[in-house]
Design an enzyme around this catalytic site. Structure first.
Site, PDB file in Angstrom:
ATOM      1  N   LYS A   1      -9.175 -10.831  -6.365  1.00  0.00           N
ATOM      2  CA  LYS A   1     -10.134 -11.068  -5.284  1.00  0.00           C
ATOM      3  C   LYS A   1     -11.180  -9.959  -5.254  1.00  0.00           C
ATOM      4  CE  LYS A   1     -10.187 -11.908  -0.272  1.00  0.00           C
ATOM      5  NZ  LYS A   1      -9.368 -11.891   0.959  1.00  0.00           N
TER       6      LYS A   1
ATOM      7  N   LYS B   1       0.821  -1.219   0.000  1.00  0.00           N
ATOM      8  CA  LYS B   1       0.000   0.000   0.000  1.00  0.00           C
ATOM      9  C   LYS B   1       0.850   1.263   0.000  1.00  0.00           C
ATOM     10  CE  LYS B   1      -4.163  -2.029   1.991  1.00  0.00           C
ATOM     11  NZ  LYS B   1      -5.134  -2.038   3.106  1.00  0.00           N
TER      12      LYS B   1
ATOM     13  N   LYS C   1     -14.190  -4.492  -1.675  1.00  0.00           N
ATOM     14  CA  LYS C   1     -15.060  -3.339  -1.456  1.00  0.00           C
ATOM     15  C   LYS C   1     -14.475  -2.078  -2.088  1.00  0.00           C
ATOM     16  CE  LYS C   1     -15.124  -4.429   2.962  1.00  0.00           C
ATOM     17  NZ  LYS C   1     -15.327  -4.444   4.431  1.00  0.00           N
TER      18      LYS C   1
END
Length: 335
Positions: free
Chosen positions: A198, A115, A201
Site C-alpha cells: 500500500k 510495529k 507516507k
C-alpha cells in the site's frame, strides 16, 4: 443544530505532503460524505507524536495537511476541520478510556503487535500502546455514528465499540455507539514501484509515491516509470498484474471511467500509452489542488485562524461529552 448524523475521521500530519492514495482513498470520499453527514475531520497531531518528530517539522506538516484538506474539497464552513491538540478533551477522555481497557486486549491490536515487533521493546513507547484508546476518544467525543476508515483500522473501531459498551454498562448510557464505514476497497492505492505494498507516507523510497504537492513534471515522471507486469495486455488482475491493476484503479477514479471501459479503450495498446495518458490525468487533477494549497500556505495566519475557529466549534461538542463522562465516573466538577 444539524439533524444530520455525525461522522468523524482523521489523518496524521506525518509528511509534508499527502499522496495520491490519501486523496483517492480518503479525501475524495470525505468530500462526498460531508454533504450527507455532520462531518468532523481532524488532523491528528497527538497521534503523530507516537513517532519522534522534529517540532518545527511537525508544526509545518500540520499546517500543510490542513491546507491540503481544504484544497481537496473539505469545506471548513460545511464541516468541522481542526487540529486534534487544540481540543484538550481528546487527551483527557483518552485517559478515562485507558482505565477501562484491558492490558490483554490492547496488546492484541494488530498494528501495535506489528510495529512493536519491528521497533523492539526498548523503542516501543507507551504512546504506541495507548494509540487505539486515543483514537477511541477521538470518535466518541463527538457522538459519531459513522467512522470512515480503511480496512486496516477496522480493529480499532471494534475496540472503540467494545469500550463504549463497557462504559455504558458500568456507568449508564453515556457514549454513542459508532459504526465503521469501510472506505471502498477499489480505492486502495499501491506503491508505483512495489505494487504489492500500500502506498505510504513513510515509504522507504520516494520513487513509488505520488505526492499531491509534487511538481507536475515529477508526478508525470513517476507515473511513466511505474512498475508494470509481464506481457502487454492491459487488464485488471490484482494477483497476476498488480502494477497494471494499480494504474487502472487510479485512472478509473480520477477520470470517472469504469475499469471495464478502460480495458476496452486500451485493448491492443501498450503500457506506455496507458502511463502517458494517466500521467496527464493525474497532473490535471492535482494542478488546482496544488495551487490552492500553496495559496493557503502563503497566508499561515489566516489558515491558523480558520483551524482555530473550527477547533473552538469542535471543543464545544467535545467538552459536553467529557463533562458527562467525568460526572459519570465520579470526578468533581469545576467550581
Amino acid at each position: 443544530m444539524t439533524s444530520k448524523p455525525r461522522l468523524f475521521s482523521g489523518m496524521q500530519p506525518s509528511a509534508n505532503s499527502l499522496h495520491i492514495g490519501n486523496y483517492i482513498g480518503a479525501l475524495l470520499q470525505w468530500k462526498d460524505l460531508q454533504t450527507a453527514y455532520d462531518a468532523i475531520y481532524c488532523i491528528v497531531d497527538l497521534h503523530a507524536l507516537v513517532e519522534r518528530k522534529d517540532p518545527e517539522e511537525l508544526r509545518a506538516n500540520t499546517r500543510r495537511t490542513g491546507a491540503q484538506y481544504i484544497a481537496a474539497g473539505i469545506d471548513p464552513e460545511a464541516s468541522t476541520l481542526f487540529v486534534q491538540s487544540q481540543v484538550p478533551a481528546h487527551a483527557e477522555l483518552a485517559w478515562v478510556l485507558n482505565t477501562i481497557t484491558g492490558f490483554g486486549e490492547a496488546s492484541r491490536m494488530t498494528q501495535f503487535k506489528d510495529k512493536s515487533a519491528k521497533l523492539g521493546a526498548d523503542k516501543t513507547t507507551v504512546g504506541l500502546f495507548a494509540y487505539p484508546m486515543l483514537m477511541a476518544a477521538d470518535i466518541v467525543l463527538y457522538d459519531a455514528v459513522a467512522v470512515p476508515v480503511g480496512d486496516d483500522q477496522r480493529q480499532h473501531v471494534e475496540l472503540t465499540r467494545d469500550l463504549v459498551g463497557r462504559f455504558n454498562s458500568r456507568y449508564g448510557e453515556t457514549l454513542t455507539m459508532p459504526e465503521a464505514v469501510i472506505l471502498k476497497e477499489t480505492a486502495r492505492i499501491y506503491d508505483l514501484q512495489a505494487p504489492d505494498v500500500k502506498m505510504s507516507k513513510t515509504a522507504s523510497s520516494d520513487a513509488g509515491v505520488v505526492w499531491m504537492l509534487d511538481e507536475p513534471s515529477v508526478t508525470a515522471k513517476k507515473i511513466k516509470s511505474a512498475v508494470t507486469d509481464a506481457g502487454r495486455e492491459i487488464r485488471f488482475d490484482r494477483d497476476e498484474k498488480p502494477g497494471v491493476a494499480n494504474l487502472l484503479t487510479i485512472y478509473s477514479v480520477l477520470a470517472g471511467k469504469t475499469i471495464a471501459d478502460l480495458e476496452d479503450e486500451y485493448a491492443g495498446r501498450g503500457y506506455g500509452d496507458l502511463k502517458k495518458d494517466l500521467a496527464d490525468v493525474v497532473v490535471e487533477t492535482f494542478a488546482p489542488v496544488r495551487a490552492r494549497t500553496l495559496e493557503l500556505l502563503d497566508d499561515p495566519a489566516e489558515l491558523d485562524r480558520v483551524l482555530a475557529g473550527n477547533a473552538n466549534r469542535a471543543a464545544s461538542i467535545a467538552n459536553e461529552t467529557l463533562a458527562k463522562v467525568y460526572d459519570r465516573v465520579g470526578l468533581l466538577p469545576k467550581a
